[in-house]
Design a protein around this motif. Structure first.
Motif, PDB file in Angstrom:
ATOM      1  N   MET A   1       0.942  -1.112  -0.019  1.00  0.00           N
ATOM      2  CA  MET A   1      -0.025  -0.114   0.034  1.00  0.00           C
ATOM      3  C   MET A   1       0.938   1.142   0.094  1.00  0.00           C
ATOM      4  O   MET A   1       1.795   1.213   0.783  1.00  0.00           O
ATOM      5  N   TYR A   2       0.530   2.346  -0.794  1.00  0.00           N
ATOM      6  CA  TYR A   2       1.134   3.425  -0.747  1.00  0.00           C
ATOM      7  C   TYR A   2       1.011   4.482   0.385  1.00  0.00           C
ATOM      8  O   TYR A   2       0.090   4.301   1.067  1.00  0.00           O
ATOM      9  N   ASP A   3       1.959   5.185   0.485  1.00  0.00           N
ATOM     10  CA  ASP A   3       1.924   5.970   1.793  1.00  0.00           C
ATOM     11  C   ASP A   3       2.208   7.634   1.066  1.00  0.00           C
ATOM     12  O   ASP A   3       2.407   7.914   0.074  1.00  0.00           O
ATOM     13  N   ASP A   6       4.756   8.466  -1.402  1.00  0.00           N
ATOM     14  CA  ASP A   6       4.573   8.204  -2.791  1.00  0.00           C
ATOM     15  C   ASP A   6       3.788   9.337  -3.467  1.00  0.00           C
ATOM     16  O   ASP A   6       3.129   9.276  -4.389  1.00  0.00           O
ATOM     17  N   HIS A  29       1.846  11.638  -8.189  1.00  0.00           N
ATOM     18  CA  HIS A  29       1.859  10.406  -7.423  1.00  0.00           C
ATOM     19  C   HIS A  29       2.056   9.091  -8.082  1.00  0.00           C
ATOM     20  O   HIS A  29       1.797   8.984  -9.131  1.00  0.00           O
ATOM     21  N   LYS A  30       2.525   8.150  -7.108  1.00  0.00           N
ATOM     22  CA  LYS A  30       2.811   6.776  -7.695  1.00  0.00           C
ATOM     23  C   LYS A  30       1.212   6.313  -8.370  1.00  0.00           C
ATOM     24  O   LYS A  30       0.158   6.392  -7.612  1.00  0.00           O
ATOM     25  N   PHE A  32      -0.614   2.704  -9.702  1.00  0.00           N
ATOM     26  CA  PHE A  32      -0.561   1.142  -9.076  1.00  0.00           C
ATOM     27  C   PHE A  32       0.291   0.370  -9.854  1.00  0.00           C
ATOM     28  O   PHE A  32       0.773  -0.620  -9.668  1.00  0.00           O
TER      29      PHE A  32
END
Length: 198
Positions: A1-3, A6, A29-30, A32
């Protein structure tokens, strides 16, 4: 999971600063896929942190609600006077618990000594930073009535004491139509049979 690591904030521009403030952010942002998004621009409404209290009279199975005018509901086609839980913005240097104790007295004349944290949530994270910390407290609603609020803040707040079942019926029929109150009353509906330790 990103935070949060990212997300890259590339620029932040103030658009408005008054009772509330709004900023325009440029960010990426990153994805998926693991790649980075293209730069995107979003306006973000800086509302701050709020706290709310579900004032519940266990002995009489009643809840204390407050009714007041809400500008955001003026175009709803229904009344902009909403039935709500006791709530307020958290002042700098004050905890969420201190806020609900203060607001209980200002909005309903209730003196709260102990309250229990329920949950915290984002109100509208697609475009606002506002979060709400929700608490529950056991109160004696026997003599709770009247109109309260701080004149200096333009408040005109009427108190209602209703049975838990009637309040939840108002959620189901849409008479109560604001998130804080719906969440609080749904929590109570799910938990009241367990003998709340408040």
């Amino acid at each position: 999971m990103y935070d949060i690591n990212d997300v890259e904030i590339m620029a932040s521009k103030p658009l408005y600063k008054g009772f509330f403030k709004c900023n325009k952010l440029t960010l990426r942002h990153k994805l998926f896929s693991g790649e980075w998004s293209q730069p995107i621009q979003r306006e973000c409404f800086e509302r701050g942190k709020a706290a709310a209290l579900l004032a519940y009279d266990k002995a009489h199975d009643k809840v204390v609600l407050v009714e007041q005018f809400r500008l955001g509901a003026i175009d709803s086609g229904r009344s902009p006077w909403l039935l709500e839980l006791i709530a307020g913005m958290i002042d700098e240097g004050q905890s969420a618990e201190q806020t609900v104790i203060r607001e209980a007295y200002e909005e309903a004349g209730l003196v709260i000594e102990n309250c229990q944290f329920m949950l915290s949530y984002y109100v509208s994270p697609g475009g606002s930073t506002e979060t709400v910390d929700l608490f529950v407290a056991n109160v004696d609603s026997t003599d709770v009535q009247g109109v309260f609020g701080l004149a200096g803040e333009g408040e005109d707040i009427r108190v209602h004491v209703v049975s838990r079942t009637e309040a939840y019926e108002w959620v189901k029929t849409g008479k109560i139509n604001n998130g804080i109150t719906i969440i609080g009353l749904q929590w109570l509906e799910l938990n009241h049979k367990e003998g709340l330790n408040i």
